[in-house]
Design a protein around this motif. Structure first.
Motif, PDB file in Angstrom:
ATOM      1  N   ILE A  57     -40.396  25.358  40.758  1.00 60.23           N
ATOM      2  CA  ILE A  57     -39.633  24.517  39.838  1.00 60.23           C
ATOM      3  C   ILE A  57     -39.673  25.123  38.439  1.00 60.23           C
ATOM      4  O   ILE A  57     -40.723  25.570  37.963  1.00 60.23           O
ATOM      5  N   CYS A  58     -38.508  25.188  37.816  1.00 57.70           N
ATOM      6  CA  CYS A  58     -38.376  25.761  36.477  1.00 57.70           C
ATOM      7  C   CYS A  58     -38.329  24.625  35.460  1.00 57.70           C
ATOM      8  O   CYS A  58     -37.488  23.723  35.559  1.00 57.70           O
ATOM      9  N   SER A  59     -39.218  24.682  34.496  1.00 59.86           N
ATOM     10  CA  SER A  59     -39.394  23.576  33.549  1.00 59.86           C
ATOM     11  C   SER A  59     -39.153  24.019  32.111  1.00 59.86           C
ATOM     12  O   SER A  59     -39.430  25.162  31.758  1.00 59.86           O
ATOM     13  N   THR A  60     -38.652  23.120  31.303  1.00 63.70           N
ATOM     14  CA  THR A  60     -38.462  23.206  29.851  1.00 63.70           C
ATOM     15  C   THR A  60     -37.327  24.148  29.438  1.00 63.70           C
ATOM     16  O   THR A  60     -37.051  25.149  30.086  1.00 63.70           O
ATOM     17  N   SER A  61     -36.696  23.756  28.339  1.00 63.17           N
ATOM     18  CA  SER A  61     -35.660  24.565  27.681  1.00 63.17           C
ATOM     19  C   SER A  61     -34.488  24.826  28.626  1.00 63.17           C
ATOM     20  O   SER A  61     -34.064  23.942  29.348  1.00 63.17           O
ATOM     21  N   ASN A  62     -33.995  26.069  28.645  1.00 62.43           N
ATOM     22  CA  ASN A  62     -32.838  26.413  29.482  1.00 62.43           C
ATOM     23  C   ASN A  62     -33.317  26.665  30.912  1.00 62.43           C
ATOM     24  O   ASN A  62     -33.536  27.804  31.321  1.00 62.43           O
ATOM     25  N   THR A  63     -33.464  25.595  31.656  1.00 58.78           N
ATOM     26  CA  THR A  63     -34.046  25.692  32.993  1.00 58.78           C
ATOM     27  C   THR A  63     -33.120  26.406  33.979  1.00 58.78           C
ATOM     28  O   THR A  63     -33.585  27.006  34.952  1.00 58.78           O
ATOM     29  N   THR A  64     -31.811  26.371  33.737  1.00 54.84           N
ATOM     30  CA  THR A  64     -30.889  27.085  34.618  1.00 54.84           C
ATOM     31  C   THR A  64     -31.054  28.592  34.454  1.00 54.84           C
ATOM     32  O   THR A  64     -31.053  29.340  35.449  1.00 54.84           O
ATOM     33  N   ALA A  65     -31.203  29.053  33.220  1.00 59.94           N
ATOM     34  CA  ALA A  65     -31.445  30.482  32.987  1.00 59.94           C
ATOM     35  C   ALA A  65     -32.767  30.906  33.617  1.00 59.94           C
ATOM     36  O   ALA A  65     -32.874  31.986  34.210  1.00 59.94           O
ATOM     37  N   TRP A 101     -31.819  40.433  32.262  1.00 60.30           N
ATOM     38  CA  TRP A 101     -32.197  41.138  33.506  1.00 60.30           C
ATOM     39  C   TRP A 101     -31.563  40.471  34.728  1.00 60.30           C
ATOM     40  O   TRP A 101     -31.239  41.141  35.712  1.00 60.30           O
ATOM     41  N   SER A 102     -31.369  39.168  34.669  1.00 56.84           N
ATOM     42  CA  SER A 102     -30.877  38.426  35.835  1.00 56.84           C
ATOM     43  C   SER A 102     -29.381  38.127  35.778  1.00 56.84           C
ATOM     44  O   SER A 102     -28.841  37.480  36.686  1.00 56.84           O
ATOM     45  N   GLU A 103     -28.702  38.585  34.734  1.00 49.64           N
ATOM     46  CA  GLU A 103     -27.288  38.234  34.553  1.00 49.64           C
ATOM     47  C   GLU A 103     -26.402  38.689  35.708  1.00 49.64           C
ATOM     48  O   GLU A 103     -25.367  38.081  35.985  1.00 49.64           O
ATOM     49  N   ASP A 104     -26.801  39.748  36.386  1.00 47.25           N
ATOM     50  CA  ASP A 104     -25.972  40.284  37.462  1.00 47.25           C
ATOM     51  C   ASP A 104     -26.231  39.608  38.807  1.00 47.25           C
ATOM     52  O   ASP A 104     -25.695  40.032  39.837  1.00 47.25           O
ATOM     53  N   TYR A 105     -27.062  38.550  38.807  1.00 49.56           N
ATOM     54  CA  TYR A 105     -27.342  37.842  40.058  1.00 49.56           C
ATOM     55  C   TYR A 105     -27.341  36.344  39.777  1.00 49.56           C
ATOM     56  O   TYR A 105     -28.297  35.800  39.231  1.00 49.56           O
ATOM     57  N   SER A 106     -26.269  35.681  40.155  1.00 51.63           N
ATOM     58  CA  SER A 106     -26.088  34.263  39.824  1.00 51.63           C
ATOM     59  C   SER A 106     -26.777  33.363  40.842  1.00 51.63           C
ATOM     60  O   SER A 106     -27.136  33.790  41.952  1.00 51.63           O
ATOM     61  N   LEU A 107     -26.929  32.105  40.472  1.00 52.07           N
ATOM     62  CA  LEU A 107     -27.468  31.122  41.403  1.00 52.07           C
ATOM     63  C   LEU A 107     -26.509  30.910  42.577  1.00 52.07           C
ATOM     64  O   LEU A 107     -26.948  30.653  43.709  1.00 52.07           O
ATOM     65  N   ASP A 108     -25.213  31.014  42.310  1.00 52.96           N
ATOM     66  CA  ASP A 108     -24.241  30.915  43.403  1.00 52.96           C
ATOM     67  C   ASP A 108     -24.449  32.042  44.406  1.00 52.96           C
ATOM     68  O   ASP A 108     -24.354  31.823  45.623  1.00 52.96           O
ATOM     69  N   GLN A 109     -24.719  33.234  43.914  1.00 56.78           N
ATOM     70  CA  GLN A 109     -24.965  34.361  44.827  1.00 56.78           C
ATOM     71  C   GLN A 109     -26.245  34.133  45.620  1.00 56.78           C
ATOM     72  O   GLN A 109     -26.309  34.453  46.816  1.00 56.78           O
ATOM     73  N   PHE A 244     -39.589  43.823  32.394  1.00 59.53           N
ATOM     74  CA  PHE A 244     -40.477  43.871  31.227  1.00 59.53           C
ATOM     75  C   PHE A 244     -39.768  44.564  30.066  1.00 59.53           C
ATOM     76  O   PHE A 244     -39.794  44.094  28.919  1.00 59.53           O
ATOM     77  N   THR A 245     -39.083  45.666  30.344  1.00 59.72           N
ATOM     78  CA  THR A 245     -38.411  46.435  29.294  1.00 59.72           C
ATOM     79  C   THR A 245     -37.277  45.623  28.664  1.00 59.72           C
ATOM     80  O   THR A 245     -37.121  45.590  27.436  1.00 59.72           O
ATOM     81  N   ILE A 246     -36.482  44.946  29.499  1.00 59.88           N
ATOM     82  CA  ILE A 246     -35.397  44.117  28.968  1.00 59.88           C
ATOM     83  C   ILE A 246     -35.965  42.956  28.166  1.00 59.88           C
ATOM     84  O   ILE A 246     -35.488  42.647  27.064  1.00 59.88           O
ATOM     85  N   TRP A 247     -36.983  42.306  28.708  1.00 60.43           N
ATOM     86  CA  TRP A 247     -37.642  41.208  27.973  1.00 60.43           C
ATOM     87  C   TRP A 247     -38.138  41.701  26.619  1.00 60.43           C
ATOM     88  O   TRP A 247     -37.922  41.040  25.580  1.00 60.43           O
TER      89      TRP A 247
END
Length: 372
Positions: A57-65, A101-109, A244-247
């Motif tokens: 479970i993803c908590s706080t702020s922009n949880t979808t991201a 880093w995750s922009e190229d992989y959506s939740l829909d995918q 890590f590098t993108i972050w």
């Protein structure tokens, strides 16, 4: 002396792995802001022989991201069997530095690939916690502010009864960057009422990784160089370094740390990795030293002792070595070697291969001592 301690830890973990089985586990994370969540998640996915992850479970702020980062990580491990719950969104100042880093992989995918995403993450959490019982004890690894957990326990306080909680949070005697006075630790004060609910709940066991110990959880030097050397041969190591590098480049580098860090030099404090590590080796805590304390959360977000409380929390206050970085190097070795040896093509545990690794490590060090 240091080498002998490495031998003892290797022997201890070798024996532990033989008698340990995978435990049903819930992970509660705010992945993407600091990088320690990513390393903790990767370690857990690398060890399916220790963690039977039922829900993230993803908590706080922009949880979808945050959920999108989890989804891409799960896809690389081919773990579409692990559902993702999206907690309540909150518009605040927290940046999700790892998101690009995750922009190229959506939740829909992720869903097209066979994954499951619960838009009402708190209901999914409620349902999963309800599956725990006296014969089916869960581990709950709390490495974010406890907003989602607090909301669920407010609805049904008894859901903690058959749970062992491993949380990162709090500051008892030392604060951030090992200051001599305690700090208002972020995971606690971000949502103080939720933290108070978590601390006052009835858990089967409650382990707390405090700043007193997590301040020293930086992986660098030869340990990190060895990890980097596996980038070309390990898809998972490459994933860690790439994210890590993108972050780091997208803003993570501004976060304070005791020792300097870059993707080439080493990590910032891997606070959350200690909670995951302690869950993985339960009932042991080596090389950490934990003490049962009657702790509570004050209204202004501090973690304090109150001797009148009957409920006690097993808090990490120090390590077995006088130099804490020797102990955290041992922990880092266990975590990073687990990631190096991860096989994303199978969900089966690699306890046997880990056993062989630790046995070989043990024999080499014994041979060194005998010869020297």
């Amino acid at each position: 002396m240091m080498r002998k301690m490495h031998i003892l830890l290797a022997l201890h973990l070798f024996v532990l792995c033989v008698f340990t089985s995978s435990v049903p586990t819930i992970l509660d994370t705010d992945i993407g802001t600091a990088f320690d969540d990513q390393l903790a998640l990767t370690f857990m996915l690398a060890r399916p022989d220790l963690f039977d992850i039922k829900l993230i479970i993803c908590s706080t702020s922009n949880t979808t991201a945050r959920a999108q980062i989890v989804a891409k990580t799960l896809s690389i491990f081919k773990r579409f069997d692990i559902p993702i719950g999206i907690g309540q969104y909150k518009d605040d100042d927290n940046h999700v530095y790892e998101y690009r880093w995750s922009e190229d992989y959506s939740l829909d995918q992720f869903k097209k690939d066979g994954g499951l995403v619960f838009l009402d993450g708190e209901q999914a959490l409620f349902d999963e916690m309800s599956k725990a019982s006296a014969d089916n004890i869960y581990h709950y690894i709390q490495i974010s502010p406890s907003t989602s957990l607090g909301n669920v326990l407010q609805r049904q306080p008894s859901l903690s009864t058959y749970m062992k909680l491993f949380a990162m949070g709090g500051s008892i005697y030392n604060g951030y960057e090992n200051s001599s006075s305690p700090s208002r630790e972020y995971n606690i004060y971000y949502d103080t009422p939720a933290s108070q609910i978590m601390f006052s709940s009835n858990w089967t066991y409650f382990s707390l990784s405090t700043l007193d110990c997590t301040n020293f959880m930086q992986f660098y030097g030869p340990l990190w160089k060895n990890f980097l050397s596996h980038r070309s041969s390990s898809r998972i190591v490459n994933m860690v370094i790439e994210s890590f590098t993108i972050w780091y480049n997208d803003g993570g580098k501004i976060l304070p740390s005791t020792l300097p860090y870059t993707p080439e030099l080493g990590t910032p404090e891997m606070y959350d990795a200690l909670a995951a590590y302690l869950a993985s080796i339960y009932t042991s805590v080596k090389p950490a030293v934990l003490t049962f304390l009657p702790l509570f959360v004050t209204d202004d977000g501090y973690t304090r002792e109150n001797q009148t409380l009957n409920r006690k929390i097993d808090a990490c206050l120090k390590f077995e070595t006088s130099d804490p970085y020797i102990s955290t190097e041992q922990i880092g070795s266990f975590i990073l070697e687990s990631i190096i040896r991860a096989n994303p093509n199978t969900n089966e545990g690699h306890c046997l291969s880990s056993n062989m690794y630790f046995l070989i490590f043990l024999l080499i060090n014994i041979f060194y001592i005998v010869m020297v």
